[in-house]
Motif scaffolding. Sequence first.
Motif, short mmCIF file in Angstrom:
data_model
loop_
_atom_site.label_atom_id
_atom_site.label_comp_id
_atom_site.label_asym_id
_atom_site.label_seq_id
_atom_site.Cartn_x
_atom_site.Cartn_y
_atom_site.Cartn_z
N TYR A 140 119.18 128.97 128.50
CA TYR A 140 119.79 129.98 129.35
C TYR A 140 119.12 129.98 130.73
CZ TYR A 140 120.51 134.33 131.70
OH TYR A 140 120.76 135.26 132.68
N VAL A 141 117.80 130.04 130.76
CA VAL A 141 117.06 130.10 132.03
C VAL A 141 117.42 128.92 132.93
CG1 VAL A 141 114.75 129.94 133.05
CG2 VAL A 141 115.17 131.51 131.15
N LEU A 142 117.55 127.74 132.34
CA LEU A 142 117.84 126.53 133.11
C LEU A 142 119.34 126.33 133.38
CD1 LEU A 142 115.28 124.15 131.38
CD2 LEU A 142 115.07 125.26 133.61
N GLY A 143 120.18 127.25 132.90
CA GLY A 143 121.60 127.20 133.21
C GLY A 143 122.44 126.32 132.31
N PHE A 144 121.92 125.92 131.17
CA PHE A 144 122.69 125.08 130.25
C PHE A 144 123.64 125.89 129.39
CE2 PHE A 144 119.05 122.32 131.14
CZ PHE A 144 119.72 121.15 131.49
N ILE A 145 123.33 127.18 129.16
CA ILE A 145 124.22 128.07 128.42
C ILE A 145 124.35 129.38 129.18
CG2 ILE A 145 123.67 127.07 126.15
CD1 ILE A 145 121.95 129.57 125.56
N THR A 146 125.44 130.09 128.94
CA THR A 146 125.61 131.42 129.53
C THR A 146 124.79 132.43 128.75
OG1 THR A 146 127.57 131.82 128.17
CG2 THR A 146 127.94 130.87 130.39
N LEU A 147 124.61 133.59 129.34
CA LEU A 147 123.80 134.63 128.71
C LEU A 147 124.49 135.15 127.45
CD1 LEU A 147 121.31 136.49 128.81
CD2 LEU A 147 122.69 138.08 130.17
N GLU A 154 121.84 134.39 114.54
CA GLU A 154 123.27 134.47 114.26
C GLU A 154 124.09 134.53 115.56
OE1 GLU A 154 126.24 136.90 111.27
OE2 GLU A 154 124.27 137.74 111.70
N THR A 155 123.62 135.27 116.55
CA THR A 155 124.32 135.40 117.83
C THR A 155 124.31 134.07 118.58
OG1 THR A 155 123.61 137.71 117.95
CG2 THR A 155 124.42 136.71 119.99
N ILE A 156 123.17 133.40 118.64
CA ILE A 156 123.08 132.12 119.34
C ILE A 156 123.94 131.07 118.64
CG2 ILE A 156 121.51 130.20 119.89
CD1 ILE A 156 121.30 132.54 121.83
N LYS A 158 126.68 131.59 116.94
CA LYS A 158 128.07 131.89 117.31
C LYS A 158 128.33 131.44 118.74
CE LYS A 158 128.82 135.84 114.27
NZ LYS A 158 128.93 137.31 114.18
N HIS A 159 127.40 131.73 119.63
CA HIS A 159 127.52 131.38 121.05
C HIS A 159 127.69 129.88 121.25
CE1 HIS A 159 127.04 132.71 125.23
NE2 HIS A 159 126.24 131.69 125.44
N LEU A 160 127.02 129.10 120.40
CA LEU A 160 127.08 127.63 120.51
C LEU A 160 128.13 127.00 119.60
CD1 LEU A 160 123.24 126.92 120.62
CD2 LEU A 160 124.84 126.90 122.55
N GLY A 161 128.84 127.82 118.85
CA GLY A 161 129.91 127.31 117.99
C GLY A 161 129.43 126.65 116.70
N VAL A 162 128.24 127.03 116.22
CA VAL A 162 127.71 126.42 114.99
C VAL A 162 127.38 127.48 113.93
CG1 VAL A 162 126.86 124.34 116.15
CG2 VAL A 162 125.35 126.33 115.93
N TRP A 163 127.95 128.66 114.05
CA TRP A 163 127.68 129.74 113.12
C TRP A 163 128.15 129.39 111.71
CZ3 TRP A 163 131.01 132.98 110.30
CH2 TRP A 163 130.39 134.09 109.70
N ARG A 164 127.40 129.85 110.73
CA ARG A 164 127.76 129.68 109.31
C ARG A 164 127.70 131.04 108.63
NH1 ARG A 164 125.76 124.18 106.93
NH2 ARG A 164 125.95 122.88 108.77
N ILE A 182 120.18 120.97 117.27
CA ILE A 182 120.96 119.77 117.60
C ILE A 182 121.89 120.05 118.78
CG2 ILE A 182 122.79 118.23 116.77
CD1 ILE A 182 121.38 118.40 113.99
N ARG A 183 122.56 121.18 118.75
CA ARG A 183 123.50 121.53 119.83
C ARG A 183 122.76 121.70 121.16
NH1 ARG A 183 127.17 120.93 122.80
NH2 ARG A 183 128.53 122.60 123.45
N LEU A 184 121.62 122.37 121.13
CA LEU A 184 120.84 122.54 122.35
C LEU A 184 120.34 121.19 122.87
CD1 LEU A 184 118.82 125.76 121.49
CD2 LEU A 184 120.66 125.55 123.18
N ASN A 185 119.93 120.32 121.97
CA ASN A 185 119.51 118.98 122.37
C ASN A 185 120.66 118.23 123.04
OD1 ASN A 185 117.51 116.68 122.19
ND2 ASN A 185 119.25 115.79 121.10
N ASP A 186 121.86 118.40 122.51
CA ASP A 186 123.04 117.72 123.07
C ASP A 186 123.37 118.20 124.48
OD1 ASP A 186 123.34 116.24 120.77
OD2 ASP A 186 124.99 117.44 119.97
N ILE A 187 123.18 119.51 124.75
CA ILE A 187 123.61 120.03 126.05
C ILE A 187 122.50 120.06 127.10
CG2 ILE A 187 125.47 121.39 125.06
CD1 ILE A 187 123.76 123.87 125.30
N MET A 188 121.26 119.88 126.68
CA MET A 188 120.18 119.98 127.66
C MET A 188 119.79 118.62 128.22
SD MET A 188 117.84 123.04 126.09
CE MET A 188 116.69 123.13 127.43
#
Length: 188
Positions: A140-147, A154-156, A158-164, A182-188
Motif C-alpha cells: 500500500y505505502v509503495l502504491g502497488f495496492i489501494t488502501l 481476511e480483508t486483504i 478479499k482485496h487481492l481476490g484470493v479470499w477463501r 504470492i499475489r503481493l509478490n506478483d504485483i510488487m
Amino acid sequence: ETSGASSPSKNQILTIDATVVRRIKHEDGYVGFAHNPNKFHAKVKKLDWALIEAEAMQITGIILDENWKGAEEYQVLDDLVAWIKRETDGSGYKLLCGYNVMFDKRFLHFMFKRNPYDHKWTSAFSYRACDVLQLAQWAYVLGFITLPENFKLETIAKHLGVWRKGAHDSSVDVEMTLEVMIRLNDIM
C-alpha cells in the motif's frame, strides 16, 4: 489458532497448521513461490490452566468439549520439528512466515519454553520471520495496492481476490496467507 489473544503465558495454541514454501526462479528471472502439498496440522490438548476466551472460540469456531482430541504440547512440538526437518530436506531451515507473525512467534516461543526442548528450536522461531501483513502494508505505502478497509488477513485476501471461506481456521488461514504472499509478490 489460540484460546485467546490476552497473553501467550495465559492462553495457549489450540491448532497449528503449516506448509513449506520454496522460492523458485524462472528462466525469465521472475521469482515466484511454490509450496509443498505435504502440510502440517495438529490439534493441541487443552491445558488445565489456559485461559479460554469466549470471543476467540466464537471467531475460530473451536468447541472445547469432550470431543476435542488434541495431542500433548510436547508431542505436537516433536511432530512439528520432525515435519520441518523432513520437508526441508533435513536442513531444518526455519523461517517462520505468517500473517501478523509476531503474534504467532510469541505463542510458539512460550509453547517451546513450557516444554523441555532443544534451545536451538526455541530460538529459531524467535528471530527469523517473514510477515505477510508487513508486505501488504508496504504494498500500500509503495502504491502497488489501494488502501483496504483494514489490514486483517481476511480483508486483504478479499482485496487481492484470493479470499477463501473459513477464515480463522488455521488450515484456511495458512492457505490464504500463502495466496496473499504470492499475489503481493506478483504485483510488487
